[in-house]
Motif scaffolding. Structure first.
Motif, PDB file in Angstrom:
ATOM      1  N   GLU A 229       0.833  -1.207   0.000  1.00 31.40           N
ATOM      2  CA  GLU A 229       0.000   0.000   0.000  1.00 31.40           C
ATOM      3  C   GLU A 229       0.863   1.252   0.000  1.00 31.40           C
ATOM      4  OE1 GLU A 229      -3.024   2.371   2.965  1.00 31.40           O
ATOM      5  OE2 GLU A 229      -3.374   0.208   2.706  1.00 31.40           O
ATOM      6  N   TRP A 230       1.908   1.247   0.836  1.00 30.79           N
ATOM      7  CA  TRP A 230       2.803   2.413   0.851  1.00 30.79           C
ATOM      8  C   TRP A 230       3.497   2.576  -0.500  1.00 30.79           C
ATOM      9  CZ3 TRP A 230       8.125   2.352   0.094  1.00 30.79           C
ATOM     10  CH2 TRP A 230       8.740   3.604   0.198  1.00 30.79           C
ATOM     11  N   LYS A 231       4.036   1.473  -1.055  1.00 32.97           N
ATOM     12  CA  LYS A 231       4.778   1.532  -2.317  1.00 32.97           C
ATOM     13  C   LYS A 231       3.908   2.079  -3.446  1.00 32.97           C
ATOM     14  CE  LYS A 231       5.095  -2.229  -4.673  1.00 32.97           C
ATOM     15  NZ  LYS A 231       4.396  -1.831  -5.913  1.00 32.97           N
ATOM     16  N   ASN A 232       2.650   1.611  -3.526  1.00 32.38           N
ATOM     17  CA  ASN A 232       1.772   2.037  -4.606  1.00 32.38           C
ATOM     18  C   ASN A 232       1.371   3.507  -4.483  1.00 32.38           C
ATOM     19  OD1 ASN A 232       1.844  -0.523  -5.706  1.00 32.38           O
ATOM     20  ND2 ASN A 232      -0.084  -1.176  -4.758  1.00 32.38           N
ATOM     21  N   ALA A 233       1.386   4.035  -3.248  1.00 27.92           N
ATOM     22  CA  ALA A 233       0.999   5.428  -3.043  1.00 27.92           C
ATOM     23  C   ALA A 233       2.184   6.382  -3.097  1.00 27.92           C
ATOM     24  CB  ALA A 233       0.281   5.568  -1.704  1.00 27.92           C
ATOM     25  N   PHE A 234       3.385   5.844  -2.948  1.00 29.95           N
ATOM     26  CA  PHE A 234       4.595   6.688  -2.898  1.00 29.95           C
ATOM     27  C   PHE A 234       4.957   7.173  -4.299  1.00 29.95           C
ATOM     28  CE2 PHE A 234       9.351   6.929  -2.674  1.00 29.95           C
ATOM     29  CZ  PHE A 234       9.409   8.047  -1.852  1.00 29.95           C
ATOM     30  N   SER A 235       5.150   8.471  -4.431  1.00 28.83           N
ATOM     31  CA  SER A 235       5.437   9.057  -5.746  1.00 28.83           C
ATOM     32  C   SER A 235       6.903   9.432  -5.912  1.00 28.83           C
ATOM     33  CB  SER A 235       4.564  10.307  -5.969  1.00 28.83           C
ATOM     34  OG  SER A 235       4.807  11.279  -4.964  1.00 28.83           O
ATOM     35  N   GLY A 236       7.738   9.011  -4.975  1.00 27.06           N
ATOM     36  CA  GLY A 236       9.158   9.312  -5.077  1.00 27.06           C
ATOM     37  C   GLY A 236       9.866   8.449  -6.110  1.00 27.06           C
ATOM     38  N   PRO A 237      11.150   8.634  -6.281  1.00 28.44           N
ATOM     39  CA  PRO A 237      11.905   7.895  -7.304  1.00 28.44           C
ATOM     40  C   PRO A 237      11.974   6.407  -7.004  1.00 28.44           C
ATOM     41  CG  PRO A 237      13.387   9.142  -5.897  1.00 28.44           C
ATOM     42  CD  PRO A 237      12.003   9.587  -5.545  1.00 28.44           C
ATOM     43  N   PRO A 238      12.028   5.570  -8.046  1.00 27.33           N
ATOM     44  CA  PRO A 238      12.111   4.118  -7.839  1.00 27.33           C
ATOM     45  C   PRO A 238      13.283   3.706  -6.966  1.00 27.33           C
ATOM     46  CG  PRO A 238      11.643   4.621 -10.135  1.00 27.33           C
ATOM     47  CD  PRO A 238      11.960   5.925  -9.478  1.00 27.33           C
TER      48      PRO A 238
END
Length: 334
Positions: free
Chosen positions: A288-297
């Motif tokens: 859930e955090w990963k899918n919402a995070f808009s920072g760099p890969p």
């Protein structure tokens, strides 16, 4: 205030699952301590108990309308609802829709309605089925629970604490909006002020079941609601952003920190990394955090590496993390 229910919401037209055939095959009789005051039978005597009437064909909603005579406003009574098969006389031992006695008070005009709703709902209110409402009887309600001492009460589950008295917001709907100082796991139900007669997740009784809920940050605003029109309660809280563990309205790398620190451990707090509310910090919370995070890969790769360094994580967890990460990477690449 933007709110969300802790149970799925749906429009009434789409939030009902009918109990096919139940209304046609059953009759509902209502023995209780009030019957002799209606002039139609004897108290707690199933053979002379009044019968409920379906409000519309195949609606699975049944009403019992009656007038009390020779009583005073606020006088207390109780009843049970028996589920009686067709062509069978009502009798104790038949299935009870209300295993516990259901208390109610005589209202101002002594014209009463007991309503049984046999449908199953996904509208955010509890109970979800077999809702029993007594229209217009109680007019003072209090939200009680294990959070009341934080709000100034001398004890928790205090049925007379003015600080958690509920206010009528629309006809038959009572609510309390307040802030709970400390984030945590709690329980509550709605009761007639000064008594423990009320409504919980299992319906209306003198000892109804509590509704459990979590708050995710200190001083989080919550709303407790009691709908006497349907005989059900719900809990609402401020909307939270997917992936936002600190509830500051942004999804940042800092929101990953409690997931890492509490990975593969039990917790019921969003602030500790339980984003999904299942009481455990696991792959689903990371996803859930990963899918919402808009920072760099690269930052997601760093987060994954930190999770892999958690002492003795299960191989299944690592496989799941890798799958979650690679899946997200493929979506971005596409």
């Amino acid at each position: 205030m933007t709110t969300r229910s802790l149970a799925p919401k749906a429009a009434a037209a789409f939030g009902i699952l009918l109990l096919a055939g139940a209304a046609q095959a059953q009759n509902y009789f209502v023995p209780g301590s009030y019957v002799s005051e209606t002039g139609v039978g004897n108290d707690w005597d199933p053979p002379t108990a009044p019968q409920m009437v379906e409000t519309a064909p195949e609606s699975n909603i049944f009403d019992l309308d009656f007038t009390l005579t020779g009583v005073t406003e606020g006088q207390g009574f109780a009843f049970k609802i028996l589920n009686t098969p067709d062509n069978t006389a009502p009798a104790w031992g038949q299935p009870e829709i209300t295993p516990q006695d259901v208390p109610f008070d005589a209202d101002a005009d002594f014209d009463m309605t007991i309503r049984l709703d046999r449908n199953t709902y996904t509208d955010g209110y509890f109970p979800t089925t077999n809702r029993v409402a007594i229209l217009d009887d109680y007019t003072t309600w209090t939200a009680i629970g294990n959070f009341q001492t934080q709000l100034g009460s001398a004890s928790d589950f205090n049925n007379s604490f003015l600080g958690t008295a509920m206010t009528e917001t629309t006809p038959g709907v009572y609510a309390l909006t307040t802030a709970i100082p400390t984030a945590g796991s709690y329980a509550w139900r709605a009761v007639k002020t000064g008594t423990f007669n009320g409504v919980g997740t299992d319906g209306r009784s003198g000892n109804a079941a509590n509704m459990t809920f979590n708050t995710f940050e200190d001083n989080q605003e919550v709303t407790f609601e009691m709908n006497t029109n349907i005989g059900a309660i719900r809990f609402l809280t401020e909307a939270v952003l997917a992936g936002d563990t600190n509830n500051n309205g942004l999804v940042e790398f800092d929101d990953f920190t409690p997931i890492r620190d509490n990975f593969l451990t039990s917790t019921s707090l969003r602030a500790n990394g339980d984003l999904t509310g299942n009481g455990f910090v696991d792959i689903a919370d990371f996803r859930e955090w990963k899918n919402a995070f808009s920072g760099p890969p690269e930052m997601i790769q760093m987060a994954l590496a930190q999770l892999q360094s958690v002492p003795e994580p299960s191989s299944l967890a690592l496989i799941g993390l890798a799958t979650a990460f690679l899946g997200g990477s493929r979506r971005r690449a596409g």
